[in-house]
Design an enzyme around this catalytic site. Structure first.
Site, PDB file in Angstrom:
ATOM      1  N   LYS A 180      -6.420   5.771   3.880  1.00 57.49           N
ATOM      2  CA  LYS A 180      -5.749   6.771   4.695  1.00 57.49           C
ATOM      3  C   LYS A 180      -4.921   7.650   3.772  1.00 57.49           C
ATOM      4  O   LYS A 180      -3.825   7.300   3.369  1.00 57.49           O
ATOM      5  CB  LYS A 180      -4.858   6.074   5.743  1.00 57.49           C
ATOM      6  CG  LYS A 180      -4.597   6.915   7.000  1.00 57.49           C
ATOM      7  CD  LYS A 180      -3.775   8.160   6.766  1.00 57.49           C
ATOM      8  CE  LYS A 180      -2.337   7.863   6.415  1.00 57.49           C
ATOM      9  NZ  LYS A 180      -1.546   9.154   6.240  1.00 57.49           N
ATOM     10  N   GLU A 254       4.899  -0.447  -2.241  1.00 60.59           N
ATOM     11  CA  GLU A 254       5.568   0.229  -3.353  1.00 60.59           C
ATOM     12  C   GLU A 254       6.338   1.369  -2.732  1.00 60.59           C
ATOM     13  O   GLU A 254       5.752   2.341  -2.239  1.00 60.59           O
ATOM     14  CB  GLU A 254       4.541   0.707  -4.378  1.00 60.59           C
ATOM     15  CG  GLU A 254       5.168   1.104  -5.705  1.00 60.59           C
ATOM     16  CD  GLU A 254       5.450   2.585  -5.788  1.00 60.59           C
ATOM     17  OE1 GLU A 254       6.649   2.959  -5.609  1.00 60.59           O
ATOM     18  OE2 GLU A 254       4.528   3.359  -6.026  1.00 60.59           O
ATOM     19  N   CYS A 288       8.589   8.526  -7.535  1.00 58.60           N
ATOM     20  CA  CYS A 288       9.450   7.478  -6.994  1.00 58.60           C
ATOM     21  C   CYS A 288      10.231   6.722  -8.069  1.00 58.60           C
ATOM     22  O   CYS A 288      11.313   6.211  -7.813  1.00 58.60           O
ATOM     23  CB  CYS A 288       8.627   6.489  -6.165  1.00 58.60           C
ATOM     24  SG  CYS A 288       7.212   5.799  -7.057  1.00 58.60           S
ATOM     25  N   GLU A 387      17.426   8.624  -2.103  1.00 61.03           N
ATOM     26  CA  GLU A 387      16.283   9.228  -2.789  1.00 61.03           C
ATOM     27  C   GLU A 387      16.068  10.641  -2.259  1.00 61.03           C
ATOM     28  O   GLU A 387      15.863  10.853  -1.074  1.00 61.03           O
ATOM     29  CB  GLU A 387      15.023   8.389  -2.565  1.00 61.03           C
ATOM     30  CG  GLU A 387      13.829   8.912  -3.336  1.00 61.03           C
ATOM     31  CD  GLU A 387      12.601   8.029  -3.170  1.00 61.03           C
ATOM     32  OE1 GLU A 387      11.926   7.767  -4.184  1.00 61.03           O
ATOM     33  OE2 GLU A 387      12.318   7.610  -2.036  1.00 61.03           O
TER      34      GLU A 387
END
Length: 482
Positions: A180, A254, A288, A387
């Site tokens: 996906k 993750e 990230c 973040e």
């Protein structure tokens, strides 16, 4: 040139979607239409999982092939990817704004490298291990069987690289996959589908269904799925973990990061500024693991702020397809609004912007944000804790090494990071103390042969290395008496 797809890649063939819903992909730099793909709905997810299920359950199919035969097929796929290397680089840069120099070093080459790595690994590993029993005179046969059908959900920031973090070990283990991709980068996933078809992988081994959140949630909890592998935000990861926990379904996550780049008092940054950029603002900050909290010794604080302000303030910002560009646009208007919201919040909380803070002049189209540095902030400031996923750094002062380690560890995240020092042994000692899944010394270079993943809110499980292959295998012990 637009990329138009009217079919989904399911069961080894291009098939008509179940609805008229579509996903339009736009250029991050021009906001113009790049192409369109069908949007998978629940019926399409059902078809993709069913195809993967048939391919896995076939008694003579992919899961039952000898590892060498699977490895040969993976190497054919790697060859097909290599033929399209420049296409992948150009397309991903147009989709998400990644500078072409970055996409050529990642999206164009890492996919085939991962396939070849895991093909070589599974050739050596074998399927069974015979162990003498510790009790009695028998033998235990320990089998490594593929876990089954894998739902692989990947983000838009490094779409091909992160796809292959999952497909490489899953294919090597003998699993089948429903991929996906993110809507923002759906086009390169269809280029991957073309490579899969050319490589001649058996029908249903790889199926590709771009979808919205509702269909993605449906895939995660689908009864035909045996494992979920997800890369994305911590918020979404928590939802997926909860779903998989209820189902007792294996999951690899993750997730986000807010890593620290610790500059020790003996570090000379001037010769290493390009490496420092790569580990703190790579891919326009849409990475990230980068160290967006820069920790500087209080005794050298202003000097380091000035050095980084001069360097980041002079970075070329512009068209991601221009090889001179270091900072391209963000992936979408929504992402730019998110980043600008954090910049506004940092200002309101008293942070001092030393460079950037707005949109670059002369770039009226595209979702650009200037490289931005906040000084005079501490670890309580919102931009230093959350973040951002954009070209924004916070420079925090510390008193001594213990204080630096304390600040680095005062975070809900733990994914990446770096330590900078003229003394590599000293830097290694500091790196050992940081609570994170990975960390670099005087730079950050992710090693595909070593495990990668996060601690705390940065994820569960590990990708890459032999550990990444083990995540797609389940162990069975067969006890044989003497």
């Amino acid at each position: 040139m637009e990329h138009e797809y009217n079919s989904l890649f399911i069961g080894g063939d291009w098939v008509a979607p179940s609805s008229s819903a579509t996903i339009t992909v736009a250029s991050a730099a021009t906001e113009e239409r790049l192409g369109q793909v069908p949007e998978a709905v629940q019926a399409d997810v059902d078809a993709a999982v069913a195809a993967a299920r048939r391919a896995f359950d076939d008694s003579s199919g992919w899961a039952h092939w000898e590892p060498v035969r699977r490895a040969e097929a993976m190497e054919r796929l790697a060859d097909a990817l290599d033929k399209r290397a420049e296409q992948f680089a150009q397309l991903v840069s147009r989709e998400n704004g990644m500078p072409l120099s970055t996409s050529r070093a990642s999206e164009a080459v890492i996919g085939s490298a991962m396939l070849r790595y895991y093909a070589a690994l599974v050739r050596k590993q074998g399927t069974e291990e015979f162990r003498p029993a510790l009790v009695g005179n028998g033998t235990t046969v320990v089998r490594r069987d593929p876990v089954g059908v894998v739902a692989a959900i990947v983000p838009w920031n490094f779409p091909q690289t992160l796809t292959m973090f999952k497909l490489g070990p899953a294919l090597a283990a003998g699993c089948t996959i429903v991929l996906k991709p993110a809507p923002e980068t759906a086009l390169d996933a269809f280029l991957l589908a073309e490579a899969v078809a050319e490589a001649g992988l058996p029908a249903g081994v790889v199926n590709i269904v771009p979808a919205d959140r509702e269909a993605s949630n449906y895939l995660v909890s689908h009864p035909g799925v045996n494992k979920v592998a997800f890369t994305g935000s911590t918020a979404t990861g928590r939802v997926i973990a909860e779903q998989c926990g209820r189902l007792l379904r294996p999951v690899t996550l993750e997730l986000g990061g807010k890593s620290a780049a610790i500059i020790l008092d003996d570090a000379d940054l001037e010769p290493s500024l390009d490496a420092f950029f790569d580990s703190t603002m790579n891919n326009n900050g849409q990475t990230c693991l980068i160290g967006t909290r820069v920790l500087a010794p209080r005794s050298r604080y202003q000097t380091i702020v000035d050095t980084l302000t001069d360097y980041f303030g002079a970075l070329p910002v512009g068209d991601p397809l221009d090889e001179a560009t270091r900072i391209g646009p963000l992936v979408s208007q929504r992402q730019r609004e998110r980043v600008e919201g954090y910049i506004a919040k940092g200002r309101a909380e008293g942070g001092r912007i030393t460079t950037g803070g707005g949109r670059p002049a002369g770039l009226d189209r595209g979702w650009f944000v200037q490289p931005t540095i906040f000084a005079d902030v501490d670890n309580t400031f919102t931009p230093a804790r959350e973040e951002i996923f954009g070209p924004v750094l916070c420079i925090l002062p510390y008193d001594d090494v213990d204080d630096a380690v304390r600040i680095a560890n005062d975070s809900e995240y733990g994914l990446g990071g770096t330590v900078w020092s003229a003394d590599k042994d000293r830097a290694l000692d500091v790196a050992r103390r940081v609570q994170t899944g990975s960390i670099g010394i005087n730079g950050y270079a992710l090693d595909p042969g070593a495990p990668f993943g996060g601690v705390k809110a940065s994820g569960l499980g590990r990708e890459l290395g032999p550990e990444g292959l083990a995540a797609y295998q389940q162990l069975k012990s067969i006890y044989r008496t003497a």
